[in-house]
Design a protein around this motif. Structure first.
Motif, PDB file in Angstrom:
ATOM      1  N   SER A 393       0.855  -1.186   0.000  1.00 13.47           N
ATOM      2  CA  SER A 393       0.000   0.000   0.000  1.00 13.47           C
ATOM      3  C   SER A 393       0.888   1.232   0.000  1.00 13.47           C
ATOM      4  CB  SER A 393      -0.945   0.006   1.217  1.00 13.47           C
ATOM      5  OG  SER A 393      -0.199   0.012   2.420  1.00 13.47           O
ATOM      6  N   TYR A 394       0.241   2.413   0.001  1.00 13.69           N
ATOM      7  CA  TYR A 394       0.964   3.685  -0.021  1.00 13.69           C
ATOM      8  C   TYR A 394       0.323   4.642   0.972  1.00 13.69           C
ATOM      9  CZ  TYR A 394       2.521   1.725  -4.453  1.00 13.69           C
ATOM     10  OH  TYR A 394       3.021   0.899  -5.421  1.00 13.69           O
ATOM     11  N   HIS A 395       1.126   5.580   1.446  1.00 11.87           N
ATOM     12  CA  HIS A 395       0.652   6.582   2.393  1.00 11.87           C
ATOM     13  C   HIS A 395       0.809   7.954   1.744  1.00 11.87           C
ATOM     14  CE1 HIS A 395       0.666   8.185   6.819  1.00 11.87           C
ATOM     15  NE2 HIS A 395      -0.236   8.777   6.053  1.00 11.87           N
ATOM     16  N   LEU A 396      -0.316   8.596   1.445  1.00 13.43           N
ATOM     17  CA  LEU A 396      -0.324   9.908   0.790  1.00 13.43           C
ATOM     18  C   LEU A 396      -0.670  10.987   1.797  1.00 13.43           C
ATOM     19  CD1 LEU A 396      -0.447  11.769  -1.785  1.00 13.43           C
ATOM     20  CD2 LEU A 396      -2.894  11.206  -1.866  1.00 13.43           C
ATOM     21  N   GLN A 397       0.098  12.090   1.761  1.00 13.49           N
ATOM     22  CA  GLN A 397      -0.194  13.256   2.588  1.00 13.49           C
ATOM     23  C   GLN A 397      -0.183  14.515   1.730  1.00 13.49           C
ATOM     24  OE1 GLN A 397       2.629  13.166   5.913  1.00 13.49           O
ATOM     25  NE2 GLN A 397       1.062  12.215   7.191  1.00 13.49           N
ATOM     26  N   PHE A 398      -1.162  15.379   1.976  1.00 12.99           N
ATOM     27  CA  PHE A 398      -1.327  16.639   1.248  1.00 12.99           C
ATOM     28  C   PHE A 398      -1.594  17.723   2.290  1.00 12.99           C
ATOM     29  CE2 PHE A 398      -4.642  19.372  -0.977  1.00 12.99           C
ATOM     30  CZ  PHE A 398      -3.702  20.146  -1.645  1.00 12.99           C
TER      31      PHE A 398
END
Length: 566
Positions: A393-398
């Motif tokens: 999986s991936y961890h996205l932050q904005f």
């Protein structure tokens, strides 16, 4: 309380105790228990031996110093005037200098690369962890080699890359194991961390063709350079002299001092450069290449950097010299390390070390970011990144800020390599993404990608077309100074059957009205700095057949041209 003989020996000066023993033996040994006759203990600067029945000084001298004639030295040391029988259990002091020497050894406890050796008998080979070296062995390291030896007294000899060292004397005294070590430096450098020799009266010397450095327990370096022999003392004290001079001169270097010995003489004592300064931001490394940078100082002509497993920098994994204050190392697995950095002055003397614990956590590596970058003019915010082969999986932050404290999006378990969100207000934003892998059955969150900063600008959008007098279609959209545009009109939604593909310097287009049918229109902008926006959302228009007059002009009614619909 009754004291043992060893305890009493530590409390009474040895010369005084010997006199008492001879003058009043009944008082001393009758009231105090003696050690077992025939035993001995190490009592620097002597060895104390407890006499057997029938022992004489000559017998003791023969047995422990291998020279009968030494009985006279023993007599003076113990205030005994003649070689007569000594009462059983009498403590006899034997100076450590009289004890014979026996072979010692050095053991390889850490190494990198392929250090080689040549034994005293001429045999050669490569060293390995645990290898044992004897007196006369010559050791050489190549460009990527490093070696640390341990002596029986726990002293350490570290031999860095491009060095050649001979264990010219590797011995110890019989009975007390007092070290007698001489290291000859032929090329490169050697660093010695010597256990205290004060208690056992041992000797440790580093010799070169020009100088001899002798210690009594210290941490020091000796190196061969173009100008002579460099001596650098980190702890304790070192007596250095010019071995080639007819008149022997000696200079004592204390901690933090160094000098150069050349063929012309002993150089003056100078202060070693202080430890370099480095930001703590380098203590956690999140990329596979280890990178460090220290503050520049005008006195530094270069730097030496070592990466090791231990804080004492014994198990060195890599080292290099640099002219600039930025350093890089590749090929390390994630884990905990120590970095040691020293500045080198214009004389070639290496300064005091900076040693820091460093953690490398670079895996699983983050994916490469694809979009957005720099600017966004789209109606929606689309994130995209490359696929990592080991990702689950991936961890996205904005966020609104580069520190990611003001988060707008935080998605810790995305399965795809893209994510779409509502377009935020115009302004500056930041985003990053990390890979999450499965390591040993547990979720392993890797470091984030490099932070991507971008600006959300007004989106490029098409206004509804204007048919004008019915013979033309006119398109327009919002623009900014200096922008250029690409407009496409297609007969299919995939824009494979293009009716028009035109680049424009202005945000408007006028064309002759095409034949009746369904058309799809989109436009994208190119900013003066080269940024190319995404295409606008596709607009669909349907043109119906129209009635025209004889000159081709559309027949008008109150609602516009007759037969038009879009």
């Amino acid at each position: 309380m009754r004291l043992s003989t060893p305890t009493l020996l530590r409390q009474v000066p040895f010369c005084l105790f010997s006199s008492l023993a001879l003058a009043t033996p009944a008082y001393v040994f009758a009231s105090q228990p003696a050690a077992a006759p025939g035993s001995f203990i190490n009592t620097p600067p002597d060895m104390t031996y407890f006499a057997l029945q029938g022992d004489t000084l000559s017998a003791i001298a023969k047995r422990y110093t291998e020279k009968t004639s030494n009985w006279q030295i023993l007599g003076k040391r113990n205030n005994i005037g003649n070689d007569r029988t000594i009462p059983i259990g009498t403590a006899i002091l034997i100076p450590l200098e009289l004890l014979p020497e026996e072979a010692s050894e050095a053991r390889v406890i850490a190494m990198t690369g392929n250090p080689a050796y040549k034994a005293a008998d001429g045999t050669t080979g490569n060293l390995a962890l645990g290898s044992v070296l004897k007196e006369g062995a010559q050791i050489s390291t190549d460009k990527n080699g490093f070696l640390t030896l341990a002596l029986p007294d726990e002293s350490r000899i570290s031999i860095p890359s491009n060095s050649n060292v001979s264990l010219s004397k590797l011995r110890k005294t019989k009975y007390t194991a007092s070290p007698r070590t001489e290291v000859t430096l032929l090329q490169g450098k050697v660093e010695s961390r010597v256990s205290s020799l004060v208690g056992n009266k041992g000797r440790f010397e580093v010799r070169t063709n020009l100088a001899v450095a002798g210690v009594r327990g210290t941490n020091f370096r000796v190196g061969v350079n173009e100008d002579g022999i460099a001596n650098e003392v980190l702890e304790g004290g070192v007596a250095v002299n010019n071995a080639s001079a007819k008149k022997k001169e000696e200079l004592v270097l204390t901690a933090g001092k160094g000098n150069i010995i050349s063929a012309s003489g002993i150089g003056k004592v100078v202060d070693l450069l202080p430890p370099p300064k480095m930001s703590d931001s380098y203590l956690l490394q999140e990329r596979p290449t280890l990178q460090f940078q220290v503050d520049t100082t005008p006195e530094a002509a270069g730097y030496r950097v070592q990466i090791a497993k231990d804080k004492d920098i014994i198990d060195v994994l890599a080292e290099n010299r640099y002219k600039d204050n930025r350093f890089k190392f590749d090929g390390f697995a994630d884990g905990n390390y120590f970095v040691r950095i020293t500045a080198i002055d214009k004389l070639g003397l290496e300064g005091l070390p900076l040693v820091k614990a460093v953690t490398l956590k670079a895996r699983p590596e983050p994916p490469f970011t694809v979009q957005p970058k720099n600017k966004v003019r789209a109606e929606r915010l689309d994130f995209a990144w490359t696929e990592a082969s080991n990702a689950v999986s991936y961890h996205l932050q904005f966020a609104r800020d580069a520190a990611f404290k003001d988060l707008l999006i935080d998605k810790p378990d995305l399965k795809e390599v893209q994510f779409s969100a509502e377009r935020p207000k115009d302004g500056e934003y930041y985003w990053r993404v990390a890979t999450i892998a499965n390591t040993n059955g547990k979720a392993d969150h890797g470091p984030y990608s490099d932070v991507q900063k971008f600006t959300v600008l007004p989106a490029t959008s098409l206004a509804p077309p204007d048919e004008g007098n019915g013979n033309q279609l006119s398109f327009s959209w919002a623009s900014e100074p200096g922008q250029k545009f690409l407009i496409q009109i297609s007969m299919d939604a995939e824009f494979k059957k293009l009716y028009l593909d035109k680049e424009l310097d202005k945000a408007e287009l006028k064309i002759q009205r095409p034949q009746a049918g369904t058309y799809f229109i989109r436009v994208r902008s190119t900013d003066p700095d080269g940024y190319v926006s995404a295409f606008t959302a596709t607009q669909k228009i349907t043109l119906l057949p129209r009635w025209t007059s004889g000159d081709g002009t559309a027949i008008q009614s109150g609602g516009g041209p007759v037969g038009t619909n879009y």
